[in-house]
Write an enzyme that holds these catalytic residues in place. Structure first.
Site, short mmCIF file in Angstrom:
data_model
loop_
_atom_site.label_atom_id
_atom_site.label_comp_id
_atom_site.label_asym_id
_atom_site.label_seq_id
_atom_site.Cartn_x
_atom_site.Cartn_y
_atom_site.Cartn_z
N ASP A 261 0.83 -1.20 0.00
CA ASP A 261 0.00 0.00 0.00
C ASP A 261 0.88 1.26 0.00
O ASP A 261 1.61 1.52 0.95
CB ASP A 261 -0.89 -0.07 1.26
N GLY A 304 -5.05 3.44 -8.00
CA GLY A 304 -5.25 3.67 -9.43
C GLY A 304 -4.34 4.74 -10.02
O GLY A 304 -4.55 5.16 -11.17
N ASP A 327 -10.39 4.24 -1.41
CA ASP A 327 -11.01 3.27 -0.51
C ASP A 327 -12.53 3.23 -0.69
O ASP A 327 -13.17 4.25 -0.86
CB ASP A 327 -10.71 3.64 0.94
C1 GLA Z 1 -5.31 2.47 2.79
C2 GLA Z 1 -5.86 1.30 1.97
C3 GLA Z 1 -6.93 0.57 2.77
C4 GLA Z 1 -6.34 0.07 4.08
C5 GLA Z 1 -5.75 1.23 4.86
C6 GLA Z 1 -4.97 0.77 6.08
O1 GLA Z 1 -6.27 3.45 2.97
O2 GLA Z 1 -6.40 1.78 0.77
O3 GLA Z 1 -7.44 -0.53 2.02
O4 GLA Z 1 -5.35 -0.88 3.80
O5 GLA Z 1 -4.85 2.00 4.06
O6 GLA Z 1 -4.40 1.83 6.76
#
Ligand code: GLA
Length: 526
Positions: A261, A304, A327
């Protein structure tokens, strides 16, 4: 400023930059749905869905699965049927064995494609399936992953105990038997590094190897989460500068899946990064993953940016899936944005081994980022629409709720094997919108391996209305080159109701507001 506020701010920045990129490519139009009177009326209505006959022997889940020769292989063949039930497999590659409960383990010795003939027999009858095992480098994720992720369930409050309970619940509630196999930790498991730089779990996780061994004993696979930046989105330790060490730890522990991430990596790149700067952190982790002796599914999470779908599957990244947007959350607007609008143009980029990821299923009880456990805010019809859309999109099917609080409706929703079979279809062709009709009706279609076509009628409008397919040639644009076209009268099956409706030349069907109908059109060729 509190820690929570700081997390929110940087997240907004990240998502804003993702939105800019997507707008540049025209891939994500922001459509925010307005809650309308009719959809409020359907808030408490439950769609009519049928479950199958649990006594009949049946195989479920993927028909094709990949692995690297010489590395640990573990696959529990998803199946149901009254016990006693006798399972057998012939044609397994050398190095693999199947137990009498359907757990295939071992190390495949040589590259190749192996057609394994599976049989299940009980007093109600027999089931047969050919499971194709593809052995080679970078052959993971030949169908979209199905499983559970801790984030929307518990956010950073997840523990080893809750994760074990989630794994147990996948088995107990019959989800594992239908193909849900990944148990994935999200943010918040990391407890810093040792003096020599090794990543350590927090006390809440203790012995990671023991937790993972438990998950594997259940025939399930285990996923973990990190960031290429120094910190994760929730300010835990990221992999920055420790990529190889982290990959080695994951391999030693028995990890099968990594969600990587972007988060604080923003600080490591200029304000307007070039394409290579977007690719670099994922290429670095790919190199690390390739250097360890374990198959680890690689999930890119960077919302994305930089049209990740155009490069995520290729060298030097070889990603198995990528988030296509910001998200998700449990609202109609978020399902609309992540599911319909961010995906509409992306069908050419999904396929076996590399999937567009519109984020998780917003079903059941979770914290949904923070606060106490509460039920999803989606209406039952909106929940059915999400599962239908994700299946049409060949999207990862990842639950993220407290699995011990699943009600019968939610279990029925995610264990309808006819819907799952579309998601897991081995052609791996993502559905496309073939027609937009008045009042927010959208018709989507995706071709399936057996020569039939899955069709969904989505009512995004505020009122119940009828969706139409005037003739089957409306489905032609989604067919692969050389495929037979559907003409005249064709068999139509309602997948949610598990009912064959008959032979039809056209369709007009009512669809409640914010709901869907899912059909299979045509006579299966095999
Ligand atoms: C980002 C990701 C989420 C999750 C959070 C965790 O926002 O997009 O899916 O993993 O971090 O902190």
């Amino acid at each position: 400023m509190t820690k929570k506020q700081r997390v929110g701010l940087s997240r907004r920045e990240i998502i804003a930059s993702a939105a800019t990129f997507m707008a540049a490519g025209g891939a994500a139009k922001r459509v925010l749905a307005v809650e309308a009177p009719d959809s409020r009326r359907t808030r408490r209505e439950f769609p009519d869905i049928a479950s199958g006959n649990p006594d009949l022997p049946e195989f479920h889940g993927p028909r094709v699965i990949g692995a690297t020769p010489g590395r640990d292989f573990l696959f529990q063949v998803p199946h149901t049927g009254a016990t006693p039930l006798v399972l057998s497999a012939s044609g397994l590659p050398r190095g693999l064995r199947m137990t009498d409960t359907g757990l295939i383990r071992g190390k495949i010795q040589s590259p190749g494609t192996y057609n394994v003939r599976l049989t299940a027999t009980n007093r109600a009858g027999h089931a047969h399936r050919v499971l194709r095992i593809v052995a080679g480098q970078h052959k993971l994720g030949l169908t979209p992953p199905m499983g559970w992720n801790s984030w929307y369930a518990y956010s950073t409050g997840n523990t080893a105990e809750l994760t074990r309970a989630a794994a147990d619940a996948l088995v107990k509630h019959g989800l594992a038997a239908k193909g849900f196999m990944y148990v994935n930790l999200d943010d918040g498991w990391q407890g810093g590094r040792t003096a020599s730089g090794q990543i350590m779990p927090t006390e809440k996780f203790g012995n990671m190897q023991a937790l993972i061994a438990h998950v594997h004993e259940l025939g399930l696979r285990f996923g973990i989460y990190s960031s290429p930046g120094p910190q994760t989105c929730a300010h835990h330790t990221g992999s920055w500068g420790h990529e190889l060490l982290d990959a080695q730890s994951y391999a030693r522990w028995g990890v099968d899946f990594l969600k990587y991430d972007w988060c604080s990596y923003t600080k490591e790149v200029p304000r307007h990064p070039d394409l290579q700067q977007y690719i670099k952190p994922y290429a670095v982790m790919r190199r690390a993953l390739d250097s360890v002796d374990r198959d680890i599914f690689f999930s890119l999470c960077q919302y994305g940016m930089a049209h990740v779908w155009t490069w995520g599957a290729k060298a030097p990244v070889f990603g198995n899936q990528w988030r296509t947007s910001g998200d998700i959350i449990d609202t109609w607007a978020a399902i609309s944005r992540n599911g319909f609008d961010a995906q509409r143009q992306l069908y050419p980029f999904a396929g076996p081994g590399h999937w567009n990821d519109p984020c998780m299923l917003m079903l059941g009880y979770g914290k949904y980022w923070s606060g106490a456990l509460r039920p999803t805010r989606l209406t039952p019809h909106e929940q059915l629409l999400q599962v239908t859309l994700w299946s049409m999109l060949a999207a990862p099917m990842v639950l993220s709720c407290d699995l011990d609080k699943l009600d019968k409706f939610t279990i029925d929703l995610v264990t309808n094997t006819e819907i799952i079979a579309v998601d897991q279809d081995e052609l791996g062709m993502q559905g496309q919108c073939v027609d937009r009709q008045a009042g927010g009706m959208e018709i989507w279609a995706r071709p399936l391996w057996d020569g039939t076509v899955a069709v969904a009628l989505f009512n995004r409008g505020a009122k119940s209305q009828t969706g139409h397919i005037a003739s089957w040639d409306m489905l032609d644009p989604v067919l692969p080159r050389g495929a037979r076209t559907l003409r005249g009268s064709q068999q139509v099956r309602d997948l949610w109701k598990r009912k064959t409706l008959g032979s039809m030349a056209r369709i007009s069907m009512p669809v409640p507001s914010h709901s869907a109908v899912m059909l299979k059109i045509g006579n299966p060729a095999h």
